[in-house]
Design a protein around this motif. Sequence first.
Motif, PDB file in Angstrom:
ATOM      1  N   VAL A 292       0.842  -1.232   0.126  1.00 21.09           N
ATOM      2  CA  VAL A 292      -0.057   0.077  -0.120  1.00 21.09           C
ATOM      3  C   VAL A 292       0.892   1.260   0.111  1.00 21.09           C
ATOM      4  CG1 VAL A 292      -0.305   0.262   2.575  1.00 21.09           C
ATOM      5  CG2 VAL A 292      -2.016   0.966   1.133  1.00 21.09           C
ATOM      6  N   SER A 293       0.452   2.340  -0.830  1.00 22.00           N
ATOM      7  CA  SER A 293       1.292   3.579  -0.830  1.00 22.00           C
ATOM      8  C   SER A 293       0.283   4.698  -0.106  1.00 22.00           C
ATOM      9  CB  SER A 293       1.339   3.796  -2.385  1.00 22.00           C
ATOM     10  OG  SER A 293       0.203   4.048  -2.888  1.00 22.00           O
ATOM     11  N   ASN A 294       1.020   5.719   0.147  1.00 17.27           N
ATOM     12  CA  ASN A 294       0.470   6.956   0.602  1.00 17.27           C
ATOM     13  C   ASN A 294      -0.662   7.510  -0.477  1.00 17.27           C
ATOM     14  OD1 ASN A 294       1.942   7.252   3.197  1.00 17.27           O
ATOM     15  ND2 ASN A 294       3.406   8.426   2.076  1.00 17.27           N
ATOM     16  N   GLN A 295      -0.581   7.117  -1.596  1.00 17.20           N
ATOM     17  CA  GLN A 295      -1.789   7.637  -2.704  1.00 17.20           C
ATOM     18  C   GLN A 295      -2.950   6.752  -2.511  1.00 17.20           C
ATOM     19  OE1 GLN A 295       1.605   7.033  -3.248  1.00 17.20           O
ATOM     20  NE2 GLN A 295       2.309   8.850  -4.224  1.00 17.20           N
ATOM     21  N   GLN A 296      -2.698   5.604  -1.948  1.00 13.60           N
ATOM     22  CA  GLN A 296      -3.857   4.746  -1.518  1.00 13.60           C
ATOM     23  C   GLN A 296      -4.655   4.693  -0.462  1.00 13.60           C
ATOM     24  OE1 GLN A 296      -1.736   1.202  -2.577  1.00 13.60           O
ATOM     25  NE2 GLN A 296      -2.541   0.936  -4.582  1.00 13.60           N
ATOM     26  N   ILE A 297      -3.846   5.458   0.733  1.00 15.36           N
ATOM     27  CA  ILE A 297      -4.234   5.500   1.929  1.00 15.36           C
ATOM     28  C   ILE A 297      -5.049   6.730   2.248  1.00 15.36           C
ATOM     29  CG2 ILE A 297      -3.606   5.625   4.519  1.00 15.36           C
ATOM     30  CD1 ILE A 297      -1.024   3.891   3.539  1.00 15.36           C
ATOM     31  N   GLN A 298      -6.202   6.811   2.672  1.00 11.12           N
ATOM     32  CA  GLN A 298      -6.981   8.048   2.840  1.00 11.12           C
ATOM     33  C   GLN A 298      -7.302   8.190   4.433  1.00 11.12           C
ATOM     34  OE1 GLN A 298     -10.062   7.123  -0.003  1.00 11.12           O
ATOM     35  NE2 GLN A 298      -9.380   8.788  -1.180  1.00 11.12           N
ATOM     36  N   THR A 299      -7.550   9.423   4.870  1.00 14.47           N
ATOM     37  CA  THR A 299      -8.234   9.584   6.209  1.00 14.47           C
ATOM     38  C   THR A 299      -9.077  10.803   6.066  1.00 14.47           C
ATOM     39  OG1 THR A 299      -7.684   9.880   8.158  1.00 14.47           O
ATOM     40  CG2 THR A 299      -6.477  11.496   6.908  1.00 14.47           C
ATOM     41  N   THR A 300      -9.957  10.610   6.956  1.00 16.38           N
ATOM     42  CA  THR A 300     -11.086  11.772   6.944  1.00 16.38           C
ATOM     43  C   THR A 300     -10.546  12.999   7.788  1.00 16.38           C
ATOM     44  OG1 THR A 300     -12.744  10.130   7.384  1.00 16.38           O
ATOM     45  CG2 THR A 300     -13.571  12.126   7.971  1.00 16.38           C
ATOM     46  N   ILE A 301     -10.812  14.331   7.110  1.00 15.54           N
ATOM     47  CA  ILE A 301     -10.694  15.540   7.968  1.00 15.54           C
ATOM     48  C   ILE A 301     -11.848  16.068   8.651  1.00 15.54           C
ATOM     49  CG2 ILE A 301      -9.953  17.907   7.658  1.00 15.54           C
ATOM     50  CD1 ILE A 301      -8.901  17.356   4.678  1.00 15.54           C
ATOM     51  N   CYS A 302     -11.721  16.086   9.975  1.00 20.39           N
ATOM     52  CA  CYS A 302     -12.565  16.464  10.743  1.00 20.39           C
ATOM     53  C   CYS A 302     -12.640  17.771  11.353  1.00 20.39           C
ATOM     54  CB  CYS A 302     -12.711  15.502  12.192  1.00 20.39           C
ATOM     55  SG  CYS A 302     -13.055  13.771  11.604  1.00 20.39           S
ATOM     56  N   ASP A 303     -13.693  18.342  11.648  1.00 22.91           N
ATOM     57  CA  ASP A 303     -14.095  19.719  12.173  1.00 22.91           C
ATOM     58  C   ASP A 303     -14.071  19.704  13.444  1.00 22.91           C
ATOM     59  OD1 ASP A 303     -14.304  22.582  12.569  1.00 22.91           O
ATOM     60  OD2 ASP A 303     -16.227  22.418  11.336  1.00 22.91           O
ATOM     61  N   TYR A 304     -13.136  20.119  14.168  1.00 22.09           N
ATOM     62  CA  TYR A 304     -13.056  20.086  15.687  1.00 22.09           C
ATOM     63  C   TYR A 304     -13.788  20.928  16.391  1.00 22.09           C
ATOM     64  CZ  TYR A 304      -9.849  16.262  16.396  1.00 22.09           C
ATOM     65  OH  TYR A 304      -9.406  14.852  16.659  1.00 22.09           O
ATOM     66  N   ALA A 305     -14.312  22.052  15.579  1.00 24.37           N
ATOM     67  CA  ALA A 305     -15.246  23.287  15.842  1.00 24.37           C
ATOM     68  C   ALA A 305     -16.653  22.815  16.042  1.00 24.37           C
ATOM     69  CB  ALA A 305     -15.072  24.464  15.052  1.00 24.37           C
ATOM     70  N   ALA A 306     -17.089  21.746  15.066  1.00 23.54           N
ATOM     71  CA  ALA A 306     -18.486  21.227  15.405  1.00 23.54           C
ATOM     72  C   ALA A 306     -18.481  20.260  16.602  1.00 23.54           C
ATOM     73  CB  ALA A 306     -18.914  20.828  13.889  1.00 23.54           C
ATOM     74  N   PRO A 307     -19.866  20.007  17.056  1.00 24.12           N
ATOM     75  CA  PRO A 307     -20.159  18.852  18.148  1.00 24.12           C
ATOM     76  C   PRO A 307     -19.825  17.768  17.311  1.00 24.12           C
ATOM     77  CG  PRO A 307     -21.950  20.634  18.083  1.00 24.12           C
ATOM     78  CD  PRO A 307     -21.022  21.060  16.904  1.00 24.12           C
ATOM     79  N   GLY A 308     -19.322  16.803  17.941  1.00 22.90           N
ATOM     80  CA  GLY A 308     -19.018  15.330  17.493  1.00 22.90           C
ATOM     81  C   GLY A 308     -17.790  15.263  16.388  1.00 22.90           C
ATOM     82  N   HIS A 309     -16.948  16.288  16.158  1.00 25.43           N
ATOM     83  CA  HIS A 309     -16.116  16.374  15.205  1.00 25.43           C
ATOM     84  C   HIS A 309     -16.307  15.813  13.884  1.00 25.43           C
ATOM     85  CE1 HIS A 309     -13.108  16.411  18.920  1.00 25.43           C
ATOM     86  NE2 HIS A 309     -14.040  17.544  19.056  1.00 25.43           N
ATOM     87  N   PRO A 310     -17.440  16.189  13.128  1.00 30.22           N
ATOM     88  CA  PRO A 310     -17.893  15.502  12.008  1.00 30.22           C
ATOM     89  C   PRO A 310     -16.853  15.483  10.911  1.00 30.22           C
ATOM     90  CG  PRO A 310     -18.821  17.719  12.021  1.00 30.22           C
ATOM     91  CD  PRO A 310     -18.170  17.570  13.409  1.00 30.22           C
TER      92      PRO A 310
END
Length: 384
Positions: A292-310
């Motif tokens: 697996v490469s860094n191009q294939q690995i994804q993560t979610t960007i979460c907004d820490y200012a919103a309830p529950g960090h969506p």
Amino acid sequence: MQKTYEEINEKIARGEAVVLTAEEVARMASELSPAEIAARVDVVTTATFGAMCSSGCFINFGHPEPGLRMESVSLNGVPIFGGLAAVDAYIGTTEVSPSNPCYGGGHLIEALVRGERLVLEAHGKGTDCYPRRSARTIIDKDNVNEIIMVNPRNAYQNYPAATNSSNRIMYTYMGTLLPRFGNITYSTSGELSPLLNDPELKTIGIGTRVFLAGAQGFVSWNGTQFNTEKPRNEFGLPVSNARTLMLTANVKKMDPAFIRAAYFERYGVSLFLGVGIPIPVLDEDIARSVSVSNQQIQTTICDYAAPGHPGIAKVSYAELRSGYVTLEGKKIRTAPLSSLTKAREIAEILKKQVASGLFPLAPPVQSLPDHAVVRGLRVEGDAI
């Protein structure tokens, strides 16, 4: 192609095993198929170096004369948990000194690994079998019986990146988040990360030998908040915090180069740890996973200012590593909280140890759960 642990260990003993880091295999995968990699590579080393708050150490001080049942215990003014027995205690990484909230359990653990001396103060009510009521002395790693690191939750299988949509600075365990999407922070070593190279934990389970801050330790259980039900991308990898490991090792064997206490402004104390795990390439499926490469690995960007960090976007580690990500039409600076340099160093050390036979490989004695979810705490009334 199918290989066994025994076959790989025999090749290691003969000096014929091919051991590579996960980054090396990711580059190899641009030219070779998983089948070809499985035929050529025997072991792949993975590593990470990042903040792991859910860490700590059991310490046994030994009995004074006369005996003391330690009920209230501190080291260098930091409270440690003494509700275990007469002279056992647990140093929690995030516990802090009442007089200095920037200093805490993580600093104690690092100091012990470095061989520094700490002030022990202990008090008890006095009993017929343990009549002493207090003790004050100096301890270090050489004059106590045992110091055993037992970390409830380490080596997250991916972790969300963090940003902040509000108009104020936010101080979090993901670092300082600047207002109005001023930055994005992340904390995973990408294609070097242990659990992203074995996403189904085919080779990692209870009893797996690991590199933990320079010592040889073991996976002792699944980590807390172990979650197999997180969303995945097209490559079958979780795009958020998923599985975790409970790790244990002898603190007296650790190397100060791979452990570092930290203070996150207005959040608290943490502990950076180096973790490495070798993955035997037993078949084509494992070869595909370690490619697996860094191009294939994804993560979610979460907004820490919103309830529950969506989650508000998904991004690859190649993009995060580039230094900038475009979000809602804005080019936003990214910054790692984990050290890729240290992770690479650990992977190289582990590569040499495995190839030389100093880091034995063996199958897990028990697999970790196939299905597990994390439940939230139900609280009556409004949150404070």
